[in-house]
Each structure stands twice: as C-alpha cells, then as structure tokens.
Enzyme design. Structure first.
Site, mmCIF file in Angstrom:
data_model
loop_
_atom_site.group_PDB
_atom_site.id
_atom_site.type_symbol
_atom_site.label_atom_id
_atom_site.label_comp_id
_atom_site.label_asym_id
_atom_site.label_seq_id
_atom_site.Cartn_x
_atom_site.Cartn_y
_atom_site.Cartn_z
ATOM 1 N N THR A 111 27.655 17.718 12.209
ATOM 2 C CA THR A 111 27.833 16.273 12.218
ATOM 3 C C THR A 111 26.936 15.642 11.157
ATOM 4 O OG1 THR A 111 26.061 15.819 13.794
ATOM 5 C CG2 THR A 111 28.243 16.306 14.718
ATOM 6 N N CYS A 112 27.264 14.431 10.790
ATOM 7 C CA CYS A 112 26.438 13.693 9.829
ATOM 8 C C CYS A 112 25.719 12.563 10.548
ATOM 9 C CB CYS A 112 27.289 13.188 8.661
ATOM 10 S SG CYS A 112 28.648 12.134 9.174
#
Length: 100
Positions: free
Chosen positions: A29-30
């Site tokens: 994920t970012c």
C-alpha cells in the site's frame, strides 16, 4: 479509512482465490495507516488460506506493534515512513504464500 481497508480486504479475497497453491502474493500500500497495513495482514492471516513469508529484500523497519500482528509476524513485513530511517514516502509491503 474503513472504506479503503474494506476494499483492500475484498481484493485480498479475490487475489487469494485466483492464486494457485504455493503461489506468492505481494500486498503493498502507499499509506502508513495501520488499518490498511498491519490490520489487513492480520485479517488475511485469520480468514484466508495464506501464510506470511518474508518481504524481501529487507530494507525497511518491521511493522508497527499493537496492530494485530505478533512480534514474529511484524518482522516479516516492511513499513516505510516519511521522516523514518529511509525518509521515503509512506508505504508498506507484506508477502504471502497460499497454503498447499
């Protein structure tokens, strides 16, 4: 944020279903939100036929404590935080293997 983590959980369900036994899945994920990171990894381990394997190469610190993973599991994931030792944008990486 609950909405985003819910989408991610649904994607994990679909990915696990499509993955062949012994196959690997990278979950990344970012964000630095523990609900989307460690909590979703803990959810996947409880509900899907997946085991956690080391996210390699190892270049970032372990996952955050108190977010659903054991200390041993936290060492298998990587958390990149702004202002941290690597001073990157925030993101997270975990790797799973589908049970045989």
């Amino acid at each position: 944020m609950q909405r985003t983590s819910g989408y991610q959980r649904r994607m994990l369900h679909v990915a696990a279903k499509l993955l062949k036994p012994g196959g690997r899945l990278v979950y990344s994920t970012c964000t630095i939100n523990p609900e989307e990171n460690e909590a979703n990894v803990a959810y996947a381990l409880r509900t899907l036929p997946l085991t956690l394997v080391p996210a390699e190469p190892r270049i970032a610190p372990a996952g955050r404590a108190g977010c659903g993973l054991t200390d041993e599991q936290r060492l298998l994931v990587q958390r990149f935080e702004p202002g941290g030792q690597l001073d990157t944008n925030g993101f997270f990486v975990a790797a799973f293997q589908k049970k045989l």
